[in-house]
Design an enzyme around this catalytic site. Structure first.
Site, PDB file in Angstrom:
ATOM      1  N   ASN A  24     -25.679 -13.622  31.926  1.00  0.00           N
ATOM      2  CA  ASN A  24     -25.838 -14.974  32.090  1.00  0.00           C
ATOM      3  C   ASN A  24     -26.674 -15.273  33.479  1.00  0.00           C
ATOM      4  O   ASN A  24     -27.057 -14.310  34.283  1.00  0.00           O
ATOM      5  CB  ASN A  24     -24.366 -15.850  32.385  1.00  0.00           C
ATOM      6  CG  ASN A  24     -23.642 -15.006  33.376  1.00  0.00           C
ATOM      7  OD1 ASN A  24     -23.806 -15.100  34.391  1.00  0.00           O
ATOM      8  ND2 ASN A  24     -22.427 -14.706  32.951  1.00  0.00           N
TER       9      ASN A  24
ATOM     10  N   ASP B 114     -17.941 -14.011  27.974  1.00  0.00           N
ATOM     11  CA  ASP B 114     -16.731 -14.294  27.184  1.00  0.00           C
ATOM     12  C   ASP B 114     -16.815 -13.509  26.000  1.00  0.00           C
ATOM     13  O   ASP B 114     -15.825 -13.160  25.262  1.00  0.00           O
ATOM     14  CB  ASP B 114     -16.759 -15.758  26.934  1.00  0.00           C
ATOM     15  CG  ASP B 114     -16.328 -16.903  27.773  1.00  0.00           C
ATOM     16  OD1 ASP B 114     -15.703 -16.346  28.904  1.00  0.00           O
ATOM     17  OD2 ASP B 114     -17.317 -17.840  27.718  1.00  0.00           O
TER      18      ASP B 114
ATOM     19  N   LYS C 297     -32.186   2.561  20.965  1.00  0.00           N
ATOM     20  CA  LYS C 297     -32.708   1.222  21.051  1.00  0.00           C
ATOM     21  C   LYS C 297     -32.705   0.653  19.577  1.00  0.00           C
ATOM     22  O   LYS C 297     -33.255   1.341  18.656  1.00  0.00           O
ATOM     23  CB  LYS C 297     -34.162   1.230  21.515  1.00  0.00           C
ATOM     24  CG  LYS C 297     -34.921  -0.085  21.528  1.00  0.00           C
ATOM     25  CD  LYS C 297     -36.303   0.027  22.212  1.00  0.00           C
ATOM     26  CE  LYS C 297     -36.986  -1.378  21.965  1.00  0.00           C
ATOM     27  NZ  LYS C 297     -38.490  -1.239  22.735  1.00  0.00           N
TER      28      LYS C 297
END
Length: 404
Positions: free
Chosen positions: A210, A279, A289
């Protein structure tokens, strides 16, 4: 700093010449300064230089008792109001972290009950070596305070972090320490602060995270330390310097943050959870990858453990403070979170506000208490806000105690 007793322990490195200037400046500021040297330090500068600057005998031999009525290293350990190791080499840091006492400096450091500050100076690669990092973290945990080295041109020719902090800055920090009143409101208290984002790995090159910058949490940790608390800062990945006087525990994922906070929770007095914890995390972490394919793709997610709720459920007298970063109906959501997670306080902010939110140097928040108090704060710099928030919580706690 007038008449404060400061013992400067000098260990072997080219930065010893800065220690001469440090001793001089401390003496000029009115402190009573004594110097102790290792054998390696004397290869760079003679004891006479420090004797002239401090106007006191210089100590370097455990078995050279200048006063037969006392044992020198015990007497000096008891004498000091503050001990500063400058420069501190990787060697002395390693010895102290492992309880080794094989010279006068290490013996004295193990014998003292005074505050000990450590100012490292070494090659950048030495400073970043895992063993040195491990020893520094151990000393942080043991209660030692570090004066972070600065970045710049090093004597070895490298450019990077490892230069002994300038004497003027060290003197400033010591002066600020002795300028603090003895009855600081958080003296004797342990405060745990979480800050920054967490990262939940998808594969070796991608993650979910975030926009949290960590600025509010770092400001709160700095404010708690300034108010006298033993402060533990549990931080996700951010690009911020460690606040002075704070023990920093670096983590990456929500699971790592949970483990770090729980390990500090038992004897904490205050916990301020300002971190923006993910969350959800990928249900599967790929070891290689993930390659791009034609068409859309999806990633299965699973819930992370709710750290704040976990702390609220196991609370045993700790004052638990949470954050609610919202984009609408912030106060309403904040009150629900305050109740549902068994918090004592929650700090609510609308991240869409141009004066606050992620990455901003300012913030505008509202403090809600478990007793129904609502305290709004106008937009201000996060450092100023952090101090006001902690002071307000302390005042509300004092009012509640008096009412009961």
């Amino acid at each position: 700093m007038l008449n404060k007793k400061i013992l400067v322990c000098v260990t072997g490195g080219i930065a010893v010449y800065k220690a001469v200037a440090l001793v001089s400046k401390l003496a000029q500021a009115g402190a009573e300064v004594k110097v102790m040297m290792t054998a390696s330090a004397m290869e760079f500068v003679t004891p006479l230089s420090f004797q002239v600057m401090s106007r006191n005998d210089v100590y370097y031999d455990t078995f050279d008792e200048k006063d037969s009525s006392v044992i020198a290293h015990i007497d000096l350990a008891d004498w000091a109001d503050l001990i500063i190791v400058a420069p501190a080499t990787a060697n002395i840091i390693g010895k102290l972290a492992n309880g080794i006492a094989d010279n006068m400096v290490t013996t004295t450091l193990l014998a003292t009950t005074a505050e000990v500050w450590i100012a490292p100076a070494m090659n950048v690669h030495m400073y970043e070596n895992k063993s040195v990092i491990r020893n520094i973290e151990q000393l942080h945990e043991d209660g030692y305070r570090f004066i972070e080295p600065s970045e710049g041109f090093l004597a070895c020719g490298y450019v990077g972090k490892g230069r002994l902090e300038e004497p003027e800055k060290i003197v400033q920090l010591i002066n600020e320490r002795f300028s603090q009143p003895e009855d600081l409101p958080l003296s004797g208290k342990k405060v745990v602060v979480t800050a920054g984002p967490t990262r939940e790995r998808i594969d070796p090159v991608r993650y979910i995270s975030n926009f949290s910058s960590g600025k509010m949490g770092y400001s709160l940790a700095e404010a708690a330390a300034a108010l006298g608390a033993e402060t533990i800062l549990v931080s996700g990945p951010v690009d911020l310097p460690k606040p002075d006087g704070v023990q920093l525990i670096k983590v990456e994922s929500a699971a790592e943050m949970l483990d770090a906070v729980v390990s500090q929770y038992g004897d904490a007095d205050f916990v301020v959870k300002s971190a923006a914890v993910a969350d959800y995390r990928p249900k599967e972490q790929h070891s290689q990858k993930m390659k791009k394919k034609d068409g859309d793709s999806s990633i299965a997610l699973e819930r992370t453990t709710d750290i704040l709720k976990t702390l609220g459920e196991s609370k045993e007298g700790q004052i638990l403070v949470g954050f609610a970063a919202e984009t609408n109906d912030a106060i309403e959501y904040g009150r629900k979170k305050l109740s549902n997670k068994n918090l004592d306080y929650i700090i609510v902010n609308d991240v869409t506000d141009p004066d606050g939110g992620f990455g901003s140097d300012t913030n505008v928040v509202t403090l809600l208490s478990r007793k129904g108090k609502t305290v709004p704060f106008k937009a201000m710099h996060k450092k100023e806000l952090a101090k006001l928030l902690l002071q307000t919580i302390l005042e509300l706690e004092s009012d509640d105690s008096n009412d009961s």
